[in-house]
Design a protein around this motif. Structure first.
Motif, short mmCIF file in Angstrom:
data_model
loop_
_atom_site.label_atom_id
_atom_site.label_comp_id
_atom_site.label_asym_id
_atom_site.label_seq_id
_atom_site.Cartn_x
_atom_site.Cartn_y
_atom_site.Cartn_z
N GLU A 1 -5.13 -13.79 -1.42
CA GLU A 1 -5.56 -13.11 -0.21
C GLU A 1 -5.99 -11.67 -0.49
N GLN A 2 -5.24 -10.97 -1.34
CA GLN A 2 -5.59 -9.58 -1.62
C GLN A 2 -6.86 -9.49 -2.45
N LEU A 3 -7.13 -10.47 -3.30
CA LEU A 3 -8.42 -10.51 -3.99
C LEU A 3 -9.55 -10.69 -2.99
N ALA A 4 -9.36 -11.61 -2.04
CA ALA A 4 -10.39 -11.85 -1.03
C ALA A 4 -10.65 -10.61 -0.19
N GLU A 5 -9.60 -9.84 0.11
CA GLU A 5 -9.76 -8.64 0.93
C GLU A 5 -10.68 -7.61 0.27
N ILE A 6 -10.68 -7.56 -1.07
CA ILE A 6 -11.55 -6.59 -1.77
C ILE A 6 -12.79 -7.26 -2.34
N GLY A 7 -13.02 -8.53 -1.98
CA GLY A 7 -14.24 -9.21 -2.37
C GLY A 7 -14.37 -9.48 -3.86
N THR A 8 -13.25 -9.80 -4.52
CA THR A 8 -13.25 -10.03 -5.96
C THR A 8 -12.75 -11.43 -6.27
N GLN A 9 -13.43 -12.10 -7.21
CA GLN A 9 -13.00 -13.40 -7.68
C GLN A 9 -12.37 -13.25 -9.06
N ALA A 10 -11.41 -14.12 -9.37
CA ALA A 10 -10.71 -14.03 -10.64
C ALA A 10 -10.13 -15.38 -11.00
N ASP A 11 -9.84 -15.57 -12.29
CA ASP A 11 -9.03 -16.70 -12.72
C ASP A 11 -7.57 -16.32 -12.48
N ILE A 12 -6.82 -17.19 -11.81
CA ILE A 12 -5.42 -16.90 -11.49
C ILE A 12 -4.54 -17.90 -12.22
N ILE A 13 -3.77 -17.40 -13.19
CA ILE A 13 -2.86 -18.23 -13.97
C ILE A 13 -1.45 -18.04 -13.44
N ASP B 1 0.85 -1.20 0.00
CA ASP B 1 0.00 0.00 0.00
C ASP B 1 0.88 1.25 0.00
N LEU B 2 1.48 1.54 -1.15
CA LEU B 2 2.36 2.70 -1.27
C LEU B 2 1.59 4.01 -1.20
N ILE B 3 0.37 4.01 -1.72
CA ILE B 3 -0.50 5.18 -1.67
C ILE B 3 -1.90 4.69 -1.30
N GLY B 4 -2.50 5.29 -0.30
CA GLY B 4 -3.85 4.90 0.09
C GLY B 4 -3.86 3.65 0.95
N GLN B 5 -5.03 3.03 1.05
CA GLN B 5 -5.23 1.90 1.95
C GLN B 5 -5.08 0.56 1.25
N HIS B 6 -5.01 0.56 -0.06
CA HIS B 6 -4.92 -0.69 -0.80
C HIS B 6 -3.62 -0.73 -1.61
N SER B 7 -3.21 -1.93 -1.97
CA SER B 7 -2.05 -2.08 -2.83
C SER B 7 -2.41 -1.64 -4.25
N THR B 8 -1.38 -1.39 -5.07
CA THR B 8 -1.66 -1.00 -6.45
C THR B 8 -2.31 -2.17 -7.20
N PHE B 9 -2.00 -3.41 -6.84
CA PHE B 9 -2.68 -4.56 -7.43
C PHE B 9 -4.17 -4.51 -7.14
N GLN B 10 -4.51 -4.25 -5.90
CA GLN B 10 -5.93 -4.20 -5.54
C GLN B 10 -6.65 -3.05 -6.25
N THR B 11 -6.01 -1.89 -6.35
CA THR B 11 -6.67 -0.78 -7.04
C THR B 11 -6.77 -1.05 -8.53
N ALA B 12 -5.79 -1.77 -9.10
CA ALA B 12 -5.88 -2.15 -10.51
C ALA B 12 -7.07 -3.07 -10.74
N VAL B 13 -7.27 -4.03 -9.84
CA VAL B 13 -8.42 -4.93 -9.96
C VAL B 13 -9.72 -4.15 -9.82
N GLN B 14 -9.78 -3.27 -8.83
CA GLN B 14 -11.00 -2.48 -8.63
C GLN B 14 -11.31 -1.59 -9.83
N ARG B 15 -10.28 -1.20 -10.56
CA ARG B 15 -10.45 -0.35 -11.73
C ARG B 15 -11.18 -1.07 -12.86
N LEU C 1 -5.69 -26.08 -6.27
CA LEU C 1 -6.55 -25.26 -5.44
C LEU C 1 -7.33 -24.31 -6.34
N ASP C 2 -7.16 -22.99 -6.19
CA ASP C 2 -7.87 -22.03 -7.03
C ASP C 2 -7.02 -21.50 -8.17
#
Length: 473
Positions: free
Chosen positions: A73-85, A35-49, A235-236
């Motif tokens: 874990e960071q996907l779960a924190e923002i309540g988002t599901q995704a395919d993870i390759i 979390d370099l800026i704000g409360q979420h990581s840039t990965f999480q904000t990219a997903v939210q975008r 797993l997932d």
């Protein structure tokens, strides 16, 4: 999904270790997960975008194997599901995008794919979504679109794009040429000539990208296809076949396709964008006080200007310095001028050559069950603080060279030692002899924290013999 779908498949690329942002970013926790800026990581904000359901489909994440549980874990924190390759090894962006295109084409060859990086900062998600919609029709027509950012200053750390002729009645333009990172004077000339920053965001039809890879990089495409065909579900995660994927040459998508194809096109965009490639770049996009200082954490400054000072641990103070970067971590401190902050990458290379563990590893190491942090270490002992998430379970394991003593300081622990099972609460402890098969589980609803004291001739992490592991390690 049909070829006429108006929604876009977002693919978030999570590669890279961000060594220019050391000591905050290291291999064990790269910059995109901090979390370099704000409360979420840039990965999480990219997903939210890219989660607006009227614009985007369920996202796909392309990630390295070592950070797979951080991604989940960071996907779960923002309540988002995704395919993870999962990539078994890094092969740069061309191979990753080839896999993403083949993955999308399984559902529909004409799927519109959006490729974005996990470590970029964009201040206006609505403007970004609008740009994706604007680039959608040219992408449907067979263009490989990229978003070209209108430059805010003559940056020397970004590549540039020279726009060509308009495409149809849209704002999109053909790409006249791509150019590498310029010197300052050249960058100013580019801006005056209407060049755009190359943001590295791509939008294309899956079959179009596959056709161009077949044309220019058939070895990469073949490796990606075989790695995906032979992929295993773990797993997932979708775990690419390692033998096949390793056959892909290491090359970026820019060199592999974009600089060679006649199908490249660019959409000019004016939202604020940064790839935060250095501490200086982070200062550019950070909130600053009246003296131009970007301050975060346990810091104090006096008569300092235009500086970045970060500390999430010890009190860090700066007096009478301008244009500097000071970053303090529990095990490392960085001090550099803001103008030379990109050289931090070279420093990390030097430290790795000297086999300094701080170059790649944090004191706090994240695991699928939680984390551990080294407190102290000597010739025959090591002390750690361990946190196990509710429901988390360490592997069933043993050690050849050390005994362990666990003291619970918060929560409840279920401990297996050989044939015995004991429940421990706060201020209770258990002894694990050398060679004993043991496991730690948190059966409670709050995090379990304990202090571990290791004593023996060797306390390295490779003295772990796993008998059973629910995380498949």
């Amino acid at each position: 999904m049909t070829g006429g779908s108006s929604r876009i498949l977002p693919v978030i690329m999570c590669g890279g270790s961000g060594t220019r942002l050391w000591p905050a970013s290291r291999d064990s926790m790269p910059k995109q997960f901090i979390d370099l800026i704000g409360q979420h990581s840039t990965f999480q904000t990219a997903v939210q975008r890219v989660t607006a359901p009227d614009v985007f489909l369920r996202p796909t994440i392309v990630s390295g194997n070592d950070v797979r549980f951080i991604v989940a874990e960071q996907l779960a924190e923002i309540g988002t599901q995704a395919d993870i390759i999962l990539e078994p090894t890094q092969r740069d962006s061309a191979a990753a995008i080839a896999v993403a295109a083949c993955h999308a084409a399984r559902h529909d060859p004409e799927t519109i794919v959006l490729v974005i990086a996990a470590d970029h900062i964009i201040d206006d998600s609505a403007a970004f979504a609008a740009a994706c919609r604007a680039a959608l029709e040219p992408a449907r027509q067979g263009h490989i679109m990229t978003l070209g950012v209108v430059p805010q200053y003559p940056a020397t750390s970004y590549g540039y794009i020279k726009p060509g002729q308009p495409i149809g009645g849209s704002d999109a333009r053909s790409v006249d040429r791509f150019v590498e990172k310029p010197k300052a004077a050249t960058a100013q000339e580019y801006i005056s000539q209407g060049f755009l920053w190359n943001s590295g965001n791509f939008l294309f039809r899956a079959d179009v990208m596959i056709e161009e890879l077949e044309r220019f990089q058939p070895t990469i495409l073949a490796a990606a296809r075989e790695a995906l065909e032979k992929a295993a579900t773990d797993l997932d995660f979708i775990r690419l076949d390692e033998t096949a994927f390793k056959l892909a040459p290491k090359i970026s998508i820019d060199y592999a396709v974009m600089e060679r194809t006649e199908r490249a096109a660019v959409l000019p965009v004016s939202f604020s964008w940064s790839d935060i490639g250095s501490w200086g770049a982070l200062w550019d996009v950070s909130s600053r006080d009246d003296a131009g200082n970007a301050l975060r954490g346990n810091v104090e400054v006096l008569e300092a200007r235009n500086s970045l000072v970060h500390s999430d641990s010890i009190l860090t103070t700066v007096v009478g310095l301008d244009d500097v970067v000071v970053v303090a971590k529990p095990d490392a401190v960085l001090v550099t001028s803001r103008s030379r902050s990109e050289q931090v990458k070279d420093l990390v290379v030097t430290m790795r050559g000297k086999q300094r563990p701080e170059a790649s590893e944090h004191l706090r190491m994240y695991r699928p069950w939680g984390w551990y942090q080294r407190i102290d270490q000597g010739s025959r002992f090591q002390v750690k603080r361990i946190m196990v998430k509710p429901g988390g379970r360490l592997s069933l394991q043993k050690h050849h060279h050390r005994a362990e003593h666990w003291v619970v300081v918060r929560g409840t622990a279920e401990v297996v030692v050989n044939q015995d099972v004991v429940m421990l609460h706060e201020n209770e402890s258990v002894y694990i002899p050398i060679g004993a098969v043991h496991r730690l589980t948190n059966p409670g609803r709050i995090p379990l924290e304990l202090i571990e004291v290791q004593v023996g001739s060797y306390t390295g992490e490779d003295d772990i013999i796993r008998v059973e592991d629910v995380y498949g390690r």
